[in-house]
Design a protein around this motif. Structure first.
Motif, PDB file in Angstrom:
ATOM      1  N   PRO A  29       0.816  -1.211   0.000  1.00  0.00           N
ATOM      2  CA  PRO A  29       0.000   0.000   0.000  1.00  0.00           C
ATOM      3  C   PRO A  29       0.848   1.259   0.000  1.00  0.00           C
ATOM      4  O   PRO A  29       1.983   1.269   0.486  1.00  0.00           O
ATOM      5  N   ILE A  30       0.297   2.323  -0.577  1.00  0.00           N
ATOM      6  CA  ILE A  30       0.935   3.635  -0.549  1.00  0.00           C
ATOM      7  C   ILE A  30       0.569   4.300   0.775  1.00  0.00           C
ATOM      8  O   ILE A  30      -0.608   4.498   1.081  1.00  0.00           O
ATOM      9  N   ILE A  31       1.570   4.635   1.596  1.00  0.00           N
ATOM     10  CA  ILE A  31       1.293   5.249   2.899  1.00  0.00           C
ATOM     11  C   ILE A  31       1.651   6.734   2.925  1.00  0.00           C
ATOM     12  O   ILE A  31       1.365   7.423   3.907  1.00  0.00           O
ATOM     13  N   GLY A  32       2.264   7.234   1.850  1.00  0.00           N
ATOM     14  CA  GLY A  32       2.593   8.653   1.780  1.00  0.00           C
ATOM     15  C   GLY A  32       3.160   8.989   0.413  1.00  0.00           C
ATOM     16  O   GLY A  32       3.547   8.101  -0.345  1.00  0.00           O
ATOM     17  N   THR A  47       7.092  10.859  -5.551  1.00  0.00           N
ATOM     18  CA  THR A  47       7.746   9.733  -4.900  1.00  0.00           C
ATOM     19  C   THR A  47       6.740   9.153  -3.917  1.00  0.00           C
ATOM     20  O   THR A  47       6.077   9.892  -3.169  1.00  0.00           O
ATOM     21  N   LEU A  48       6.596   7.847  -3.935  1.00  0.00           N
ATOM     22  CA  LEU A  48       5.612   7.163  -3.108  1.00  0.00           C
ATOM     23  C   LEU A  48       6.314   6.377  -2.008  1.00  0.00           C
ATOM     24  O   LEU A  48       7.235   5.601  -2.280  1.00  0.00           O
ATOM     25  N   SER A  49       5.882   6.582  -0.782  1.00  0.00           N
ATOM     26  CA  SER A  49       6.358   5.778   0.342  1.00  0.00           C
ATOM     27  C   SER A  49       5.418   4.594   0.494  1.00  0.00           C
ATOM     28  O   SER A  49       4.194   4.764   0.574  1.00  0.00           O
ATOM     29  N   VAL A 105       5.995   3.380 -13.175  1.00  0.00           N
ATOM     30  CA  VAL A 105       6.580   3.266 -11.845  1.00  0.00           C
ATOM     31  C   VAL A 105       8.019   2.812 -12.020  1.00  0.00           C
ATOM     32  O   VAL A 105       8.291   1.794 -12.667  1.00  0.00           O
ATOM     33  N   THR A 106       8.948   3.578 -11.449  1.00  0.00           N
ATOM     34  CA  THR A 106      10.369   3.241 -11.550  1.00  0.00           C
ATOM     35  C   THR A 106      11.004   3.268 -10.163  1.00  0.00           C
ATOM     36  O   THR A 106      10.398   3.723  -9.182  1.00  0.00           O
ATOM     37  N   ASP A 107      12.235   2.789 -10.108  1.00  0.00           N
ATOM     38  CA  ASP A 107      13.016   2.966  -8.885  1.00  0.00           C
ATOM     39  C   ASP A 107      13.104   4.438  -8.537  1.00  0.00           C
ATOM     40  O   ASP A 107      13.174   5.300  -9.423  1.00  0.00           O
ATOM     41  N   HIS A 108      13.113   4.728  -7.255  1.00  0.00           N
ATOM     42  CA  HIS A 108      13.351   6.096  -6.792  1.00  0.00           C
ATOM     43  C   HIS A 108      14.850   6.371  -6.829  1.00  0.00           C
ATOM     44  O   HIS A 108      15.647   5.592  -6.281  1.00  0.00           O
TER      45      HIS A 108
END
Length: 312
Positions: A29-32, A47-49, A105-108
């Motif tokens: 899940p995306i939390i931030g 950027t997704l946490s 969606v890629t690596d951060h």
């Protein structure tokens, strides 16, 4: 001179089904999130946490909002799917298409954009990334660079309609047009090229001195010097933290050991920007034409140096 032509909406405006699909593909899940701004496309980027402790980068675009940007995201997905691990690019995690939306969606990538303004360390890091890319034979599925290049006959077109020329342009026009003849031939090649090198398309880790190239929608097979020439043009056009003199010298250093066609390409880039600056504005990008004109004007001192090199 930061190329911001549109305001990116927040990631929270992305359709709920798209966000749920991202969570399903990354397995958490995306939390931030932290919104990312800048660039030339009017879609959300962030950027997704994630709940598993991971962080990823996502950007999304609706074809209804901007069909060309949607197409570029599809092209980028195809490029990232085939580039080898040796290429300094963010790894593709997922491609999600729902309705008229696409999300990549890629690596951060940790670090900061290389510019503008450029710094000497950032120029060196991005030059190394360009060199690493240029050593790679382009995957067979990528198109020839001619399919991705803009029209570089700018000086030729301006010569045919010279009413808007400045004094500098009028004095140099014959040499400018002569320098760019044949670009469709000498840009060709079999090596991987990013083909959109700008300060905001490279992320630099200052501690490691390493750059990662992002936004691969124009990736193609072409001449091995193309990205280095684009870097030289952007260092001058976008500006250097130590001033235009340093920018000009570093651009010359980037071009000196390259084939003369690299210098000719920079001249052609300036002609493309100058010619395009005379065209009607893009929908939703009211400042883009002025940005193109400013880049062409900024390159004039460098072009005088390059013309002298070509003439000798």
């Amino acid at each position: 001179m930061t190329p911001v032509f549109t305001t990116r909406p927040s990631w929270q405006t992305a359709p709920a089904p798209l966000a749920r699909a991202v969570e399903a593909r990354v397995g958490s899940p995306i939390i931030g999130f932290t919104d990312v701004h800048g660039g030339m496309t009017p879609g959300p980027a962030a950027t997704l946490s994630l709940g598993n402790g991971d962080t990823v980068f996502v950007k999304a675009m609706s074809a209804h909002v901007n069909a060309r940007s949607h197409e570029l995201y599809q092209q980028e997905a195809a490029v990232l799917a085939v580039v080898p691990a040796t290429v300094p690019a963010a790894r593709l995690r997922a491609v999600i298409e729902i309705g008229d939306w696409i999300a990549l969606v890629t690596d951060h990538v940790r670090g900061a954009v290389a510019g503008p303004p450029w710094t000497t360390a950032a120029v060196a890091a991005v030059a190394r990334a360009c060199a690493a890319t240029a050593r790679v034979t382009a995957p067979e599925s990528l198109p020839p660079v001619l399919a991705r290049l803009p029209d570089l006959d700018g000086w030729v077109n301006l010569a045919a309609e010279p009413g808007d020329l400045t004094g500098w342009e009028a004095r140099h026009l014959d040499r400018l047009t002569a320098a760019t003849i044949g670009w469709r031939t000498w840009t060709s090649g079999r090596f991987l090229t990013h083909q959109d090198i700008r300060g905001d398309n490279a992320i630099v880790d200052p501690a490691a001195g390493v750059a990662v190239l992002v936004d691969w929608g124009s990736g193609a097979a072409g001449a091995p010097w193309l990205d280095r020439a684009l870097l030289a043009a952007d260092v001058v056009a976008a500006g250097h933290a130590e001033g235009p003199g340093i920018a000009r010298q570093q651009a010359l250093d980037l071009l000196t050991d390259q084939p003369v066609e690299a210098s000719r390409f920079v001249i052609a880039q300036a002609g493309m920007w100058r010619r395009n600056s005379t065209l009607p504005a893009h929908p939703g990008m009211p400042t883009h034409r002025a940005w193109q004109r400013a880049r062409a004007d900024a390159l004039q001192p460098l072009i005088e140096d390059l013309l002298a090199m070509i003439d000798t």
